[in-house]
Design a protein around this motif. Structure first.
Motif, mmCIF file in Angstrom:
data_model
loop_
_atom_site.group_PDB
_atom_site.id
_atom_site.type_symbol
_atom_site.label_atom_id
_atom_site.label_comp_id
_atom_site.label_asym_id
_atom_site.label_seq_id
_atom_site.Cartn_x
_atom_site.Cartn_y
_atom_site.Cartn_z
ATOM 1 N N LEU A 1 -41.396 -0.745 8.034
ATOM 2 C CA LEU A 1 -41.309 -1.796 7.252
ATOM 3 C C LEU A 1 -39.756 -2.732 7.556
ATOM 4 O O LEU A 1 -38.729 -1.803 8.098
ATOM 5 C CB LEU A 1 -40.765 -1.455 5.885
ATOM 6 N N ASN A 2 -40.002 -3.968 7.883
ATOM 7 C CA ASN A 2 -38.693 -4.586 8.458
ATOM 8 C C ASN A 2 -38.335 -5.547 7.360
ATOM 9 O O ASN A 2 -38.913 -5.951 6.358
ATOM 10 C CB ASN A 2 -39.464 -5.785 9.562
ATOM 11 N N ASP A 3 -36.886 -5.766 7.422
ATOM 12 C CA ASP A 3 -36.214 -6.835 6.526
ATOM 13 C C ASP A 3 -36.024 -6.121 5.199
ATOM 14 O O ASP A 3 -36.886 -5.674 4.488
ATOM 15 C CB ASP A 3 -37.015 -7.971 6.396
ATOM 16 N N SER A 4 -34.589 -6.095 4.919
ATOM 17 C CA SER A 4 -34.154 -5.238 3.762
ATOM 18 C C SER A 4 -34.792 -5.766 2.394
ATOM 19 O O SER A 4 -35.386 -4.781 1.524
ATOM 20 C CB SER A 4 -32.683 -5.591 3.497
ATOM 21 N N THR A 5 -35.179 -6.959 2.216
ATOM 22 C CA THR A 5 -35.890 -7.496 1.105
ATOM 23 C C THR A 5 -37.221 -7.067 1.018
ATOM 24 O O THR A 5 -37.675 -6.503 -0.164
ATOM 25 C CB THR A 5 -35.612 -8.989 1.110
ATOM 26 N N VAL A 6 -37.922 -7.137 1.857
ATOM 27 C CA VAL A 6 -39.399 -6.900 2.093
ATOM 28 C C VAL A 6 -39.156 -5.194 1.914
ATOM 29 O O VAL A 6 -39.917 -4.786 1.152
ATOM 30 C CB VAL A 6 -40.058 -6.890 3.445
ATOM 31 N N VAL B 1 -32.035 -5.173 12.269
ATOM 32 C CA VAL B 1 -31.969 -4.145 11.494
ATOM 33 C C VAL B 1 -31.656 -4.730 9.941
ATOM 34 O O VAL B 1 -31.150 -5.700 9.843
ATOM 35 C CB VAL B 1 -30.636 -3.214 11.841
ATOM 36 N N PRO B 2 -32.174 -3.733 9.110
ATOM 37 C CA PRO B 2 -32.518 -2.646 8.965
ATOM 38 C C PRO B 2 -34.056 -2.450 9.381
ATOM 39 O O PRO B 2 -34.954 -3.398 9.130
ATOM 40 C CB PRO B 2 -32.424 -2.020 7.747
ATOM 41 N N ILE B 3 -34.509 -1.346 9.829
ATOM 42 C CA ILE B 3 -35.957 -1.156 10.132
ATOM 43 C C ILE B 3 -36.173 0.228 9.444
ATOM 44 O O ILE B 3 -35.295 1.099 9.450
ATOM 45 C CB ILE B 3 -36.380 -0.919 11.465
#
Length: 274
Positions: free
Chosen positions: A46-51, A30-32
């Motif tokens: 969308l995966n990964d907080s930075t992405v 997480v997060p997703i």
């Protein structure tokens, strides 16, 4: 970032032990974020907080490019990391701190300003993040208190049964106490991990260079990324010690006002989020 831009959303709290809530996803962290752009059919994951932040920021700067299309600009790759006893494969997005623009569009910032934002986002993701767990789980008592804070912040009494909530708090607190010790050694933090945390806080103040925010008069993605890290630990003893022993609090309070006031909402009306 969602709050700052006034994007409406629903939160699904994930049981950190069973992870039943994300069994549908091949990505197990997480997060997703599951979102839909204006006029688009279906949702994108969308995966990964930075992405997530980079994709959304790119979209908010130019909504003529769909979220589906933007996501293709952030390809993932598998990387093997060799450990002392075994190797593991991790998935990375090499360009995740970059924003995507069409040739005729600009966010009106200089290349130097964009480079600074990327550099500090990388620091938050690769340096400051590793200071959090060893500090919020520094002692067994702090570890349990941290999970109590997570319970309050995530409204676990509503989202989980009493048995599930207590299981997460006590098993999670016990496990993460030892994880914190392991991470302290892995990242070579000081004997008193608070000193490493204070160094991180002071580094952030230096990044500000006397400005209200790294972004100037408005928070940019570096500000929002750091703020997000800190809100995750806001109710912990480690957070209280951090603001008491550094000059971080004025920036934190300013950012909180901007985020809770949805000050970026004028450009974000066309995104829905789940």
């Amino acid at each position: 970032m969602l709050n700052y831009n006034g994007i409406s959303y629903d939160v699904v709290e994930v049981n950190s032990i069973t992870r039943d809530e994300i069994k549908w996803s091949k990505y197990k962290k997480v997060p997703i974020l599951v979102a839909q752009g204006v006029g688009e059919e279906g949702y994108v994951q969308l995966n990964d907080s930075t992405v997530i932040m980079s994709v959304l920021e790119s979209y908010l700067n130019d909504k003529t490019v769909s979220l589906q299309k933007l996501l293709t600009f952030y390809p993932t790759m598998d990387k093997e990391i060799k450990g002392r006893f075994r190797s593991k494969t991790v998935t990375e997005t090499p360009n995740k701190n970059f924003l995507m623009f069409q040739d005729h569009l600009t966010d009106k910032r200089t290349p130097e300003e964009r480079a600074e934002e990327r550099r500090i986002r990388v620091w938050v993701d690769t340096v400051f993040v590793h200071l959090i767990s060893p500090n919020v789980y520094r002692t067994m008592s702090e570890s349990l208190d941290t999970f109590q804070w997570f319970s309050k912040a995530g409204d676990w009494e509503t989202n989980f049964t009493s048995f599930q909530r207590n299981t997460i708090i006590y098993i999670g607190g016990f496990v993460m106490y030892f994880v914190g010790k392991k991470l302290k050694r892995k990242y070579n933090l000081q004997k008193d991990v608070r000193e490493s945390l204070y160094e991180g806080g002071n580094a952030w103040v230096n990044f500000l260079k006397g400005r209200k925010f790294v972004g100037g008069d408005q928070p940019n993605l570096a500000d929002l990324s750091m703020y997000g890290m800190l809100t995750a630990m806001e109710g912990t003893e480690a957070f209280r010690d951090l603001v008491d022993n550094t000059k971080l609090k004025p920036w934190y309070d300013r950012t909180k006002t901007m985020v809770e006031g949805h000050q970026g909402a004028n450009r974000a009306r066309d995104v829905t989020r789940k």
